[in-house]
Motif scaffolding. Sequence first.
Motif, PDB file in Angstrom:
ATOM      1  N   SER A 209      31.607  41.205  23.341  1.00 31.95           N
ATOM      2  CA  SER A 209      31.772  42.663  23.250  1.00 31.95           C
ATOM      3  C   SER A 209      32.929  43.148  24.112  1.00 31.95           C
ATOM      4  CB  SER A 209      30.472  43.357  23.688  1.00 31.95           C
ATOM      5  OG  SER A 209      29.402  43.007  22.844  1.00 31.95           O
ATOM      6  N   ALA A 210      33.061  42.594  25.326  1.00 30.28           N
ATOM      7  CA  ALA A 210      34.111  43.040  26.242  1.00 30.28           C
ATOM      8  C   ALA A 210      35.497  42.675  25.719  1.00 30.28           C
ATOM      9  CB  ALA A 210      33.877  42.424  27.624  1.00 30.28           C
ATOM     10  N   VAL A 211      35.646  41.481  25.165  1.00 31.67           N
ATOM     11  CA  VAL A 211      36.937  41.065  24.614  1.00 31.67           C
ATOM     12  C   VAL A 211      37.349  42.002  23.475  1.00 31.67           C
ATOM     13  CG1 VAL A 211      38.071  39.261  23.247  1.00 31.67           C
ATOM     14  CG2 VAL A 211      36.815  38.655  25.329  1.00 31.67           C
ATOM     15  N   LYS A 212      36.383  42.382  22.649  1.00 28.56           N
ATOM     16  CA  LYS A 212      36.667  43.290  21.536  1.00 28.56           C
ATOM     17  C   LYS A 212      37.190  44.636  22.056  1.00 28.56           C
ATOM     18  CE  LYS A 212      33.493  43.153  18.440  1.00 28.56           C
ATOM     19  NZ  LYS A 212      32.226  43.425  17.707  1.00 28.56           N
ATOM     20  N   VAL A 213      36.546  45.159  23.103  1.00 26.86           N
ATOM     21  CA  VAL A 213      36.977  46.436  23.685  1.00 26.86           C
ATOM     22  C   VAL A 213      38.366  46.303  24.297  1.00 26.86           C
ATOM     23  CG1 VAL A 213      36.519  48.101  25.526  1.00 26.86           C
ATOM     24  CG2 VAL A 213      34.642  47.312  24.077  1.00 26.86           C
ATOM     25  N   LEU A 214      38.597  45.232  25.047  1.00 26.75           N
ATOM     26  CA  LEU A 214      39.891  45.052  25.709  1.00 26.75           C
ATOM     27  C   LEU A 214      41.028  44.933  24.700  1.00 26.75           C
ATOM     28  CD1 LEU A 214      38.793  42.662  28.581  1.00 26.75           C
ATOM     29  CD2 LEU A 214      39.740  44.957  28.858  1.00 26.75           C
ATOM     30  N   ARG A 215      40.780  44.277  23.606  1.00 24.53           N
ATOM     31  CA  ARG A 215      41.825  44.165  22.584  1.00 24.53           C
ATOM     32  C   ARG A 215      42.085  45.512  21.921  1.00 24.53           C
ATOM     33  NH1 ARG A 215      40.551  38.126  20.014  1.00 24.53           N
ATOM     34  NH2 ARG A 215      41.307  36.995  21.866  1.00 24.53           N
ATOM     35  N   GLN A 216      41.046  46.331  21.806  1.00 25.75           N
ATOM     36  CA  GLN A 216      41.255  47.691  21.293  1.00 25.75           C
ATOM     37  C   GLN A 216      42.066  48.530  22.277  1.00 25.75           C
ATOM     38  OE1 GLN A 216      37.070  48.495  20.704  1.00 25.75           O
ATOM     39  NE2 GLN A 216      37.300  48.521  18.467  1.00 25.75           N
ATOM     40  N   LEU A 217      41.989  48.151  23.566  1.00 30.74           N
ATOM     41  CA  LEU A 217      42.777  48.848  24.587  1.00 30.74           C
ATOM     42  C   LEU A 217      44.174  48.248  24.723  1.00 30.74           C
ATOM     43  CD1 LEU A 217      40.101  49.307  27.417  1.00 30.74           C
ATOM     44  CD2 LEU A 217      40.800  50.959  25.671  1.00 30.74           C
ATOM     45  N   GLY A 218      44.485  47.232  23.905  1.00 29.67           N
ATOM     46  CA  GLY A 218      45.818  46.655  23.899  1.00 29.67           C
ATOM     47  C   GLY A 218      46.010  45.479  24.827  1.00 29.67           C
ATOM     48  N   GLU A 219      44.931  44.851  25.296  1.00 29.67           N
ATOM     49  CA  GLU A 219      45.041  43.724  26.223  1.00 29.67           C
ATOM     50  C   GLU A 219      44.675  42.420  25.516  1.00 29.67           C
ATOM     51  OE1 GLU A 219      43.642  44.090  30.175  1.00 29.67           O
ATOM     52  OE2 GLU A 219      43.603  46.285  30.129  1.00 29.67           O
ATOM     53  N   ASN A 220      45.467  41.402  25.763  1.00 27.54           N
ATOM     54  CA  ASN A 220      45.244  40.095  25.143  1.00 27.54           C
ATOM     55  C   ASN A 220      44.369  39.242  26.064  1.00 27.54           C
ATOM     56  OD1 ASN A 220      45.372  37.903  23.452  1.00 27.54           O
ATOM     57  ND2 ASN A 220      47.360  37.210  24.238  1.00 27.54           N
ATOM     58  N   VAL A 221      43.067  39.359  25.894  1.00 26.67           N
ATOM     59  CA  VAL A 221      42.096  38.646  26.724  1.00 26.67           C
ATOM     60  C   VAL A 221      41.225  37.796  25.810  1.00 26.67           C
ATOM     61  CG1 VAL A 221      40.068  38.934  28.199  1.00 26.67           C
ATOM     62  CG2 VAL A 221      42.075  40.368  28.559  1.00 26.67           C
ATOM     63  N   ASN A 222      40.941  36.572  26.238  1.00 26.64           N
ATOM     64  CA  ASN A 222      40.132  35.667  25.418  1.00 26.64           C
ATOM     65  C   ASN A 222      38.693  35.532  25.906  1.00 26.64           C
ATOM     66  OD1 ASN A 222      42.267  34.881  23.618  1.00 26.64           O
ATOM     67  ND2 ASN A 222      43.117  33.674  25.311  1.00 26.64           N
ATOM     68  N   ARG A 223      38.461  35.832  27.168  1.00 29.05           N
ATOM     69  CA  ARG A 223      37.112  35.656  27.712  1.00 29.05           C
ATOM     70  C   ARG A 223      36.895  36.618  28.862  1.00 29.05           C
ATOM     71  NH1 ARG A 223      35.221  31.950  32.005  1.00 29.05           N
ATOM     72  NH2 ARG A 223      32.962  31.804  31.852  1.00 29.05           N
TER      73      ARG A 223
END
Length: 747
Positions: A209-223
């Motif tokens: 869930s957190a990765v999905k939110v971060l990518r919506q905020l424009g951040e490339n995070v995998n975990r």
Amino acid sequence: MSQQARTEAILGVVGHQPREVKWPADQHGASIYASELFGQDVFGLPQLQKALPKPVYAQFIKQMRGRQSLDKITADAIAHAVRVWAQDRGATHYTHWFQPQTGSTAEKHDAFLTLKYSNDDTTAIDAFSGSQLLQSEPDASSFPSGGMRTTFEARGYTVWDTTSPMFIRPGALKGTATLYVPSVFISYNGQALDEKTVLLRANEALSRSAVKVLRQLGENVNRVYTTLGTEQEYFLIDRSLYSLRPDLKLTGRTLIGSVPPKHQQLEDHYFGKIPSRVLATMSEAELELIKLGVPVKTRHNEVAPQQFEVAPIFEESTVAVDHNLLIMDVLHQVSHRHKLKVLFHEKPFKGINGSGKHCNWSMSTDQGDNLLDPTVKPETNYRFLVFLLATLLGVKQHQGILRCAISSSSNLHRLGAQEAPPGIISAFLGEQLTEVLTAIEEKRAIRNFSVPHMSTIKLGGTVLDLKVAVLPEINRDLTDRNRTSPFAFTGNKFEFRAVGSKQSPSFPVAMLTAAVASALDQVSKRLEAKMAGRHVASEDDVLAVIRDLIVETKAIRFEGDNYSEAWVKEAEKRGLLNIKAVPDAYAQLLAEGNANMLTKLTGVFTHDELHSRYHVLVERFAKDLLIEANTLKFMIHQTILPAVYEYRKSLADTINSLKSAGCDATPEVDAVKAITPILASLKTATAHLEQAAETVFAEAEPVEQAKKASDLIVPALEEVRTHADALEQKVADKYWPIPKYTDLLFH
């Protein structure tokens, strides 16, 4: 048990010779730095990388991160490497170390020694295969399962948890050791029977869930992973005195005992000089823990006499839980060497502070960013605000399971007792963060705080001018501390203060993590609705969601005194739960919204596992109270009543002698008259307790048994205690057979 035994135990404490333990030194006699000793008994990734061929190590890392099954070649290579490493350090056995639903850990030791048969010859060899590393088979029906495993369905498996490093611990024989393989525990059908599997699932749900939110905020995070730091409080008392208290031995707490004239009211124990015998125990425990890779950082006296605390540096939550359980186990073993007994019960002594396990919780990305770090300007740090508010949303929506997760027969006596937060779940943010949220909600500028002797406030931290020339200015944290809050923001993390000291932190942290995972999923859907097909949310999109969340989480935020009666009334107005009975708290697991979140939305439990967990909890609660009831009944009949009878007889003999000599026996007669009605009340109360225990024991249904235990045994225990403690105040000290609080807390 007699008063003589009590006297001898006290004299033994006075004459105790301290145990001498030396810190390791180099060949020149200089002390070795703790950093050089750190992790020397651990076989983690650095050791694995050194021992394995590069392609095999790379395959293991790939499989570990992808949660894939290990292939046989990789498993065999790891097993061989760790066996050689462990045997070089004296290991003769290995064990799969796991966390059943008992509140502690479990282990079964198997030898590396095996027999190799070839033709007519039999050869003894040392061996450890990949399959032996990966799993073992304890008896699943002998551990709590809530009905999922019966006596004839005994098979269960422990499976190596590759996210937690293996380690060795010394054996009883000098020079020997055992290799510990951290593991999960599942049934033959793959159902979770332990604490760790649930925490691992919760962490995976949060990461998704957190990765999905971060990518919506424009951040490339995998975990994204959760971090945890557990402040462990405990008591240390003399073991010889402990051995004379059946209640402490069987239940972990004193079921009777009168508070001494001096206890903690002078506030002189907190942060005071650590007693030498205790410091020796702490130091030896720290030495073992450092070798085990446990980053112990802080030690100090706590508020109550003979109460202390140890706290580690923050780590990834699954490893932090393992390390907390190691801290408890090492303290238990080392204290015995110093002829002390460690008490982890939340309330071992009535009338003085109990012990908690403050779980400092946060979230970090695989790039090392703390998602709950407000930075210098939290009002424009939208990522921080999103994750802060998602946490609050999870706590608000699922306050019931958080209340469930901190509930037990032992923590019942601590919550709300003026040294721990009450059972009403709320969150504290502090004045400045609250102002940030309010200003964003009201679409206005953030007001400037006026604080005496301070420069203009920066929300990322403030400076205090102490007005003393020789003292430097000091930085002030963004938020104050609120020790009455069960869930307080403390700079860059939340402190879940309501967790009990005896508990494994795994279940409470898993429930918190699952609740936040569910909330983040909701935040992601709200952002997606605002984005209208775009890949990244705009600042306006994010700010709109933040404003909605600020309004939605208002009810769970409280900045005042959680102990006050005014808060109880205010919480009711806000619709917050005020659950007082432990069985009612457990029922929150099965409440529709909570059950749906834990099963369908996050996958932390299956339907059967959730109901199993509920039944394990209610069964344990009833059993704990039945043990307390029967222990107290035993103590009253076998120890307390005979002592009071003997004292009354002594007074009666004295009265007769005085009257025969023509002397006034009024004082002695008054003493007998003062004791007699209390004695009668004690016998009546004990009979009520026996009846309550019989009623609870006769109930076949575990849920009803737990409810009756709460309704009948809890008040009956208190009634008996009231009269027993009154007699302790009246009976001459020379007749009292068990160590009193003064003995236990001040020797």
